[in-house]
Design a protein around this motif. Structure first.
Motif, PDB file in Angstrom:
ATOM      1  N   ALA B  60       0.749  -1.250   0.024  1.00 29.46           N
ATOM      2  CA  ALA B  60       0.064  -0.030   0.122  1.00 29.46           C
ATOM      3  C   ALA B  60       0.769   1.234   0.021  1.00 29.46           C
ATOM      4  CB  ALA B  60      -0.948   0.048   1.231  1.00 29.46           C
ATOM      5  N   VAL B  61       1.980   1.315   0.725  1.00 27.27           N
ATOM      6  CA  VAL B  61       2.886   2.408   0.565  1.00 27.27           C
ATOM      7  C   VAL B  61       3.668   2.599  -0.441  1.00 27.27           C
ATOM      8  CG1 VAL B  61       4.927   2.998   1.956  1.00 27.27           C
ATOM      9  CG2 VAL B  61       3.155   2.255   3.461  1.00 27.27           C
ATOM     10  N   GLU B  62       3.874   1.456  -0.995  1.00 25.01           N
ATOM     11  CA  GLU B  62       4.642   1.532  -2.427  1.00 25.01           C
ATOM     12  C   GLU B  62       3.664   2.199  -3.404  1.00 25.01           C
ATOM     13  OE1 GLU B  62       7.558  -2.138  -1.799  1.00 25.01           O
ATOM     14  OE2 GLU B  62       6.053  -2.302  -3.139  1.00 25.01           O
ATOM     15  N   ARG B 126      -6.426   7.540  -6.124  1.00 29.55           N
ATOM     16  CA  ARG B 126      -6.889   7.789  -5.072  1.00 29.55           C
ATOM     17  C   ARG B 126      -7.682   6.847  -4.321  1.00 29.55           C
ATOM     18  NH1 ARG B 126      -6.508  13.519  -5.599  1.00 29.55           N
ATOM     19  NH2 ARG B 126      -8.884  13.832  -5.808  1.00 29.55           N
ATOM     20  N   SER B 127      -8.915   6.266  -5.261  1.00 28.05           N
ATOM     21  CA  SER B 127      -9.773   5.453  -4.706  1.00 28.05           C
ATOM     22  C   SER B 127      -8.992   4.231  -4.475  1.00 28.05           C
ATOM     23  CB  SER B 127     -10.910   5.442  -5.479  1.00 28.05           C
ATOM     24  OG  SER B 127     -10.486   4.714  -6.759  1.00 28.05           O
ATOM     25  N   LYS B 128      -8.104   3.814  -5.286  1.00 28.00           N
ATOM     26  CA  LYS B 128      -7.225   2.623  -5.201  1.00 28.00           C
ATOM     27  C   LYS B 128      -6.463   2.708  -4.244  1.00 28.00           C
ATOM     28  CE  LYS B 128      -6.785   1.602 -10.180  1.00 28.00           C
ATOM     29  NZ  LYS B 128      -5.666   1.497 -11.001  1.00 28.00           N
ATOM     30  N   ALA B 129      -5.675   3.670  -3.488  1.00 30.97           N
ATOM     31  CA  ALA B 129      -4.856   3.948  -2.445  1.00 30.97           C
ATOM     32  C   ALA B 129      -5.622   3.676  -1.106  1.00 30.97           C
ATOM     33  CB  ALA B 129      -4.212   5.029  -2.644  1.00 30.97           C
ATOM     34  N   LEU B 183      -5.848  -7.138  -2.504  1.00 31.54           N
ATOM     35  CA  LEU B 183      -4.931  -5.970  -2.343  1.00 31.54           C
ATOM     36  C   LEU B 183      -4.138  -5.931  -3.807  1.00 31.54           C
ATOM     37  CD1 LEU B 183      -3.581  -3.428  -0.910  1.00 31.54           C
ATOM     38  CD2 LEU B 183      -1.955  -5.084  -0.244  1.00 31.54           C
ATOM     39  N   ASN B 184      -3.636  -6.866  -4.294  1.00 29.65           N
ATOM     40  CA  ASN B 184      -2.825  -7.074  -5.645  1.00 29.65           C
ATOM     41  C   ASN B 184      -3.793  -6.458  -6.756  1.00 29.65           C
ATOM     42  OD1 ASN B 184      -0.649  -7.730  -4.310  1.00 29.65           O
ATOM     43  ND2 ASN B 184      -0.905  -9.692  -4.548  1.00 29.65           N
ATOM     44  N   ASP B 185      -4.990  -7.070  -6.621  1.00 27.28           N
ATOM     45  CA  ASP B 185      -5.965  -6.954  -7.794  1.00 27.28           C
ATOM     46  C   ASP B 185      -6.461  -5.486  -7.777  1.00 27.28           C
ATOM     47  OD1 ASP B 185      -5.732  -9.429  -8.551  1.00 27.28           O
ATOM     48  OD2 ASP B 185      -7.399 -10.330  -7.232  1.00 27.28           O
ATOM     49  N   PHE B 186      -6.872  -4.912  -6.568  1.00 28.24           N
ATOM     50  CA  PHE B 186      -7.074  -3.542  -6.490  1.00 28.24           C
ATOM     51  C   PHE B 186      -6.126  -2.719  -6.857  1.00 28.24           C
ATOM     52  CE2 PHE B 186     -10.780  -4.658  -3.581  1.00 28.24           C
ATOM     53  CZ  PHE B 186     -11.613  -3.839  -4.003  1.00 28.24           C
TER      54      PHE B 186
END
Lengths: 101, 370
Positions: B60-62, B126-129, B183-186
């Motif tokens: 998520a940070v990356e 932004r929504s993905k983050a 998480l990967n897919d999002f």
């Protein structure tokens, strides 16, 4: 009579040792399974409608359903589907097709 | 007195050992050993959970750093510890309004935090983050809860708690694994299983339709199907959002009624959890509002349908929990095509030419535009 009993002791120890080893191996196998499950590969496919003709390619970041793309031989196409397929299953399917041929 | 030989000693010691073991059974030592084995197993799996939580945080940070986020670790830590206190339910009057109010505040806080942290990123990124941070937070929460239960069980010697935890650990790991993959897919931006509803909505609307924003992050359009005017509602894509389908539908129907165009049918289309053994992607039809919402959105569908006497139908696409949050599988995609056919059939069977119908594609619209 005493000699008959002596071989039971090492046998019991062996059984106890075997059980401990089996339990440890079982736990290790479960963790390995988990690891393998997380590493199972999936491929995401983008399905494009080129004026009625369907074309598949690998998913690229930025693709979304409803997006217009210039990837058709006769003009613009539109992304109508994005879905994941297991690579393993695909490989098996390929093998099956080649065998049929 | 004859001197004892080695076999006699071994026999005596083994008899003593068996006597001790027999006594230990009454003292609960066997249970302690069992607790030790269970705890050991839970600890090994807890380590896997911890790794998943850390990995997801790093990812998520990356992702946020790739979009030039300011202090991604800070924002992640804020999201991780953010909580929502459920409204008082002992006094149910206006609980939906209170719940809706709290959810709206939560959504606004999250959005403004990410807007401040990622000013250069577009809305989709932004929504993905935001979703990535929420998934990382969920994984961290699972890890913390399991650790809490294990430590409490050990501290209080509550072997029932440890036993229950050990038995449920495979299920917990399965859920955590699903979140990790989600998480990967999002981050990739591919549609997930839950996007089946918005896909049906988009397919019904067809391409090149004008969509207007009718409610926060929710859009609507209209089309004609066999002489029926069909209004379609979905969350605004292709970012990660579920929108406010209930509020949007309520507003749309009030607008339609005000201009004398009362709908003859309302259809909600959504992904639904299947029972084990059921086929993924199978489609079913029923009555009511198909939406997995805690209440505020769902009740709006029901209230507006009751207020104007509109039949409320539901079409669902069945899938497992993991499938709902991971990249959409081919069977779910095919299920959404079947659902579209079912909706078209419903419209034809239950309405006449000239009637108005409202179809709502419920679910997360990631990877589905308009």
């Amino acid at each position: 009579m005493a000699e008959d009993v002596t071989w039971i002791q090492p046998l019991l120890l062996m059984i106890a040792l075997g059980t401990v080893i089996m339990l440890t191996l079982k736990q290790a196998r479960e963790l390995k399974k988990l690891q393998e499950a997380s590493n199972s590969k999936e491929k995401i496919i983008t399905l494009i409608d080129c004026n009625g003709e369907k074309k598949e390619r690998d998913f690229k970041e930025g693709d979304y359903i409803g997006k217009r793309v210039e990837e058709c031989s006769d003009g613009d196409g539109i992304i109508i589907g994005i879905y994941a397929v297991k690579e393993e299953a695909k490989d098996k399917a390929k093998t099956k097709t080649s065998r049929t041929r | 007195m004859a001197e004892a030989n080695l076999p006699d000693w071994i026999s005596a010691i083994s008899q003593l050992a068996f006597l001790l073991i027999f006594l230990m059974l009454f003292l609960g030592v066997n249970q302690r050993f069992q607790i030790y084995m269970w705890s050991r197993d839970i600890k090994a799996k807890l380590l896997v959970l911890e790794n998943m939580a850390r990995e997801s945080e790093t990812k998520a940070v990356e992702y946020m750093l790739r979009h030039n986020a300011k202090d991604p670790k800070g924002i992640l830590s804020k999201v991780k510890d953010f909580f929502l206190i459920e409204p008082v339910s002992i006094e149910p009057i206006d609980i939906i309004r209170r719940m809706d109010h709290l959810f709206t505040i939560r959504r606004t806080v999250f959005r403004s935090e990410f807007e401040k942290a990622m000013p250069e990123a577009d809305e989709v990124a932004r929504s993905k983050a935001e979703t990535a941070a929420e998934i990382a937070s969920a994984l961290n929460w699972i890890y913390k809860i399991v650790r809490h239960l294990l430590l409490t069980g050990e501290k209080t010697k509550n072997w029932i708690l440890i036993m229950q935890l050990q038995l449920i650990m495979p299920q917990i790991l399965k859920i955590a694994e699903a979140y990790k993959k989600a998480l990967n897919d999002f981050i990739k931006g591919a549609p997930i299983g839950d996007s089946a509803g918005p896909i049906v909505a988009l397919r019904l609307a067809g391409q090149d339709n004008e969509w207007r924003e009718i409610e926060d992050e929710t859009v609507a359009t209209s089309t004609v199907i066999e002489g029926r005017r069909v209004y379609i509602v979905k969350a605004r894509g292709p970012g990660s959002s579920v929108g406010k389908p209930g509020a949007a539908t309520e507003r749309l129907i009030e607008e339609l009624v005000a201009r004398g165009e009362k709908p003859s049918l309302m259809i909600t289309v959504d992904a639904a959890l299947k029972l084990e053994g059921e086929e993924t992607g199978s489609v079913a039809e029923g009555v009511g509002a198909a939406i997995g919402d805690p209440g505020p959105e769902k009740i709006r569908f029901e209230r507006i349908a009751v207020k104007h006497g509109i039949p409320l139908k539901a079409v669902i696409i069945k899938m497992g929990l993991e499938e709902a949050i991971q990249a959409m599988s081919k069977s779910i995609y095919e299920g959404s095509l079947k659902a579209e056919e079912r909706v078209r059939q419903l419209i034809l069977e239950e309405t006449r030419e000239g009637d108005t119908v409202v179809v709502i594609g419920v679910g997360n619209t990631i990877g589905v535009g308009q």
